[in-house]
Design a protein around this motif. Structure first.
Motif, PDB file in Angstrom:
ATOM      1  N   LEU A   7     -16.367  -4.734   1.141  1.00 19.14           N
ATOM      2  CA  LEU A   7     -15.480  -4.717   2.297  1.00 19.14           C
ATOM      3  C   LEU A   7     -14.070  -5.020   1.813  1.00 19.14           C
ATOM      4  CD1 LEU A   7     -14.919  -4.644   5.353  1.00 19.14           C
ATOM      5  CD2 LEU A   7     -15.549  -7.077   5.427  1.00 19.14           C
ATOM      6  N   VAL A   8     -13.126  -4.117   2.106  1.00 21.45           N
ATOM      7  CA  VAL A   8     -11.745  -4.273   1.659  1.00 21.45           C
ATOM      8  C   VAL A   8     -10.845  -4.422   2.877  1.00 21.45           C
ATOM      9  CG1 VAL A   8      -9.824  -3.239   0.374  1.00 21.45           C
ATOM     10  CG2 VAL A   8     -12.178  -2.891  -0.410  1.00 21.45           C
ATOM     11  N   LEU A   9     -10.038  -5.481   2.883  1.00 24.34           N
ATOM     12  CA  LEU A   9      -9.004  -5.642   3.900  1.00 24.34           C
ATOM     13  C   LEU A   9      -7.783  -4.851   3.458  1.00 24.34           C
ATOM     14  CD1 LEU A   9      -7.837  -7.073   6.445  1.00 24.34           C
ATOM     15  CD2 LEU A   9      -7.040  -8.878   4.886  1.00 24.34           C
ATOM     16  N   VAL A  10      -7.300  -3.975   4.330  1.00 25.79           N
ATOM     17  CA  VAL A  10      -6.120  -3.162   4.027  1.00 25.79           C
ATOM     18  C   VAL A  10      -5.012  -3.541   4.997  1.00 25.79           C
ATOM     19  CG1 VAL A  10      -5.158  -0.831   3.909  1.00 25.79           C
ATOM     20  CG2 VAL A  10      -7.505  -1.260   3.135  1.00 25.79           C
ATOM     21  N   THR A  11      -3.928  -4.110   4.483  1.00 28.12           N
ATOM     22  CA  THR A  11      -2.764  -4.372   5.323  1.00 28.12           C
ATOM     23  C   THR A  11      -1.903  -3.109   5.395  1.00 28.12           C
ATOM     24  OG1 THR A  11      -1.350  -5.176   3.517  1.00 28.12           O
ATOM     25  CG2 THR A  11      -2.775  -6.798   4.609  1.00 28.12           C
ATOM     26  N   GLY A  12      -1.035  -3.055   6.407  1.00 30.47           N
ATOM     27  CA  GLY A  12      -0.200  -1.861   6.564  1.00 30.47           C
ATOM     28  C   GLY A  12      -1.022  -0.610   6.752  1.00 30.47           C
ATOM     29  N   GLY A  29     -16.858   5.847   0.726  1.00 35.14           N
ATOM     30  CA  GLY A  29     -17.956   5.106   1.317  1.00 35.14           C
ATOM     31  C   GLY A  29     -17.764   3.607   1.336  1.00 35.14           C
ATOM     32  N   VAL A  30     -16.534   3.143   1.060  1.00 31.09           N
ATOM     33  CA  VAL A  30     -16.243   1.714   1.071  1.00 31.09           C
ATOM     34  C   VAL A  30     -15.909   1.280   2.494  1.00 31.09           C
ATOM     35  CG1 VAL A  30     -14.722  -0.100   0.170  1.00 31.09           C
ATOM     36  CG2 VAL A  30     -15.380   1.826  -1.288  1.00 31.09           C
ATOM     37  N   ARG A  31     -16.417   0.136   2.910  1.00 25.43           N
ATOM     38  CA  ARG A  31     -16.089  -0.378   4.238  1.00 25.43           C
ATOM     39  C   ARG A  31     -14.650  -0.911   4.231  1.00 25.43           C
ATOM     40  NH1 ARG A  31     -19.388  -4.851   6.184  1.00 25.43           N
ATOM     41  NH2 ARG A  31     -19.532  -5.487   4.002  1.00 25.43           N
ATOM     42  N   VAL A  32     -13.920  -0.591   5.284  1.00 26.64           N
ATOM     43  CA  VAL A  32     -12.510  -0.960   5.386  1.00 26.64           C
ATOM     44  C   VAL A  32     -12.284  -1.770   6.653  1.00 26.64           C
ATOM     45  CG1 VAL A  32     -10.173  -0.063   5.799  1.00 26.64           C
ATOM     46  CG2 VAL A  32     -11.622   0.978   4.034  1.00 26.64           C
ATOM     47  N   ARG A  33     -11.583  -2.890   6.491  1.00 30.57           N
ATOM     48  CA  ARG A  33     -11.083  -3.639   7.642  1.00 30.57           C
ATOM     49  C   ARG A  33      -9.572  -3.422   7.672  1.00 30.57           C
ATOM     50  NH1 ARG A  33     -13.034  -9.565   7.687  1.00 30.57           N
ATOM     51  NH2 ARG A  33     -14.931  -8.532   8.418  1.00 30.57           N
ATOM     52  N   ALA A  34      -9.121  -2.694   8.664  1.00 30.02           N
ATOM     53  CA  ALA A  34      -7.714  -2.290   8.746  1.00 30.02           C
ATOM     54  C   ALA A  34      -6.935  -3.312   9.565  1.00 30.02           C
ATOM     55  CB  ALA A  34      -7.602  -0.911   9.385  1.00 30.02           C
ATOM     56  N   PHE A  35      -5.921  -3.900   8.947  1.00 22.27           N
ATOM     57  CA  PHE A  35      -5.084  -4.910   9.595  1.00 22.27           C
ATOM     58  C   PHE A  35      -3.846  -4.220  10.146  1.00 22.27           C
ATOM     59  CE2 PHE A  35      -1.932  -8.384   9.533  1.00 22.27           C
ATOM     60  CZ  PHE A  35      -2.653  -9.409  10.144  1.00 22.27           C
ATOM     61  N   VAL A  36      -3.685  -4.251  11.483  1.00 28.04           N
ATOM     62  CA  VAL A  36      -2.609  -3.505  12.123  1.00 28.04           C
ATOM     63  C   VAL A  36      -1.938  -4.365  13.189  1.00 28.04           C
ATOM     64  CG1 VAL A  36      -3.841  -1.322  11.747  1.00 28.04           C
ATOM     65  CG2 VAL A  36      -4.053  -2.496  13.941  1.00 28.04           C
ATOM     66  N   ARG A  37      -0.688  -4.020  13.497  1.00 26.73           N
ATOM     67  CA  ARG A  37       0.015  -4.740  14.559  1.00 26.73           C
ATOM     68  C   ARG A  37      -0.425  -4.283  15.941  1.00 26.73           C
ATOM     69  NH1 ARG A  37       6.284  -5.918  13.924  1.00 26.73           N
ATOM     70  NH2 ARG A  37       5.633  -7.251  15.639  1.00 26.73           N
ATOM     71  N   GLU A  53     -13.054  -0.625  10.488  1.00 27.07           N
ATOM     72  CA  GLU A  53     -13.013  -1.723  11.449  1.00 27.07           C
ATOM     73  C   GLU A  53     -11.535  -2.091  11.601  1.00 27.07           C
ATOM     74  OE1 GLU A  53     -14.040  -6.508  11.582  1.00 27.07           O
ATOM     75  OE2 GLU A  53     -14.739  -5.284   9.904  1.00 27.07           O
ATOM     76  N   VAL A  54     -11.035  -2.084  12.818  1.00 23.98           N
ATOM     77  CA  VAL A  54      -9.618  -2.343  13.049  1.00 23.98           C
ATOM     78  C   VAL A  54      -9.452  -3.733  13.658  1.00 23.98           C
ATOM     79  CG1 VAL A  54      -7.542  -1.629  14.313  1.00 23.98           C
ATOM     80  CG2 VAL A  54      -9.073   0.102  13.331  1.00 23.98           C
ATOM     81  N   VAL A  55      -8.557  -4.530  13.058  1.00 19.80           N
ATOM     82  CA  VAL A  55      -8.252  -5.859  13.592  1.00 19.80           C
ATOM     83  C   VAL A  55      -6.740  -5.969  13.765  1.00 19.80           C
ATOM     84  CG1 VAL A  55     -10.281  -6.944  12.597  1.00 19.80           C
ATOM     85  CG2 VAL A  55      -8.152  -6.931  11.301  1.00 19.80           C
ATOM     86  N   GLY A  56      -6.332  -6.607  14.851  1.00 15.22           N
ATOM     87  CA  GLY A  56      -4.920  -6.798  15.103  1.00 15.22           C
ATOM     88  C   GLY A  56      -4.419  -8.095  14.520  1.00 15.22           C
ATOM     89  N   GLY A  57      -3.138  -8.129  14.197  1.00 16.23           N
ATOM     90  CA  GLY A  57      -2.539  -9.343  13.657  1.00 16.23           C
ATOM     91  C   GLY A  57      -1.116  -9.100  13.240  1.00 16.23           C
TER      92      GLY A  57
END
Length: 295
Positions: A7-12, A29-37, A53-57
């Motif tokens: 699982l990789v957190l991607v900012t921007g 095929g890598v799981r992504v947690r997308a950090f977005v405004r 997976e999209v998360v706000g922050g």
């Protein structure tokens, strides 16, 4: 660990670099947690449709970053800068954001942190967003988290801005005609980042200068002329125009002193699809070049 378990957190993640990294990771095929405004916006929705997976922050909110980083195996770090006026951030903001992401990676126990900086970076340039990136690099190196630093050149996409074609019959740019400039497609930065995440031991502790082509302004104009069929000479942006924008003037003066040593052949071994400028133009870039002012 298998691809699907990572699982990789991607900012921007809705920007050019972060978006490219997110899409390249998902394609592997890598799981992504997308950090977005803005998790409700269409760019975030597009990432969800691809499986992210999209998360706000907010990069300025350490708590939201630490929550987003919880349980991740790796982190992709990119921040807006003073050199991107549309974001309204200062160099101090960029430094704080970069440290926040690095701290969140450490707090989460991430096994790899990939930070994107800029080509040829050295300290002491006097340009705020050059110095902030240098300080983030130093901070990343100091944390004890396995890291890789990517230093991309100018984006090919930069060349689609209309003001570079406002002079009749010319492509105008910042540098003297013979000055060599490293360029890369934004998507290729993400693809290289994904390759780095796929082989963390091979890239840990390394700093990679990134470019798909290293070209003079004259060579860029010639390639544009071939691809678009429009006669184009190269012209340097006049000194008085640069003086009218002190930030750009300082950036250009500092950039002329940088010496970027890019091993494009080795990068192509990492990412075989790495685009040259000609390839980028042929694969849709030429259609994005604005009309040239008539002579």
């Amino acid at each position: 660990m298998g691809t699907k378990e990572r699982l990789v957190l991607v900012t921007g993640a809705t920007g050019q670099q972060g978006g490219g990294a997110a899409r390249a990771l998902l394609s592997r095929g890598v799981r992504v947690r997308a950090f977005v405004r803005d998790p409700q916006g269409e760019p975030a929705a597009a990432l969800r449709r691809l499986g992210a997976e999209v998360v706000g922050g907010d990069l300025g909110d350490r708590a939201s970053l630490e929550a987003a980083a919880r349980g991740v195996d790796a982190v992709f770090s990119v921040q807006p800068s003073e050199g991107q006026p549309q974001y309204g951030v200062t160099s101090d903001d960029e430094l704080r954001f970069g440290k926040n992401v690095a701290d969140a990676a450490r707090a989460a126990g991430a096994r790899h942190l990939v930070y994107t900086s800029m080509a040829g970076l050295v300290p002491g340039t006097g340009v705020g967003h050059f110095e902030s990136k240098w300080q983030i690099e130093a901070y990343v190196r100091s944390l004890g988290v396995p890291f890789t630093i990517l230093r991309p050149g100018a984006f090919f996409e930069l060349l689609t801005q209309p003001h570079f074609y406002a002079t009749p019959g010319a492509f105008t740019f910042f540098y003297p005609p013979a000055h060599r400039i490293p360029f890369i497609a934004a998507a290729d930065i993400g693809a290289i980042a994904a390759a780095v995440f796929a082989a963390p031991e091979a890239f840990a502790g390394r700093t990679l200068e990134l470019a798909g082509d290293v070209l003079t302004g004259v060579e860029v104009a010639a390639a544009l002329e071939r691809a678009t069929g429009r006669p184009l000479a190269y012209a340097r942006i006049p000194a008085e125009a640069l003086r009218a924008n002190p930030l750009f003037e300082r950036v250009v003066e500092a950039a002329l002193k940088l010496r970027v040593d890019v091993d494009v052949a080795s990068l192509r071994e990492i990412h075989p699809g790495l685009k040259t400028f000609a390839t980028w133009l042929d694969e849709g870039g030429a259609a994005r070049i604005p009309p040239v002012a008539p002579r």
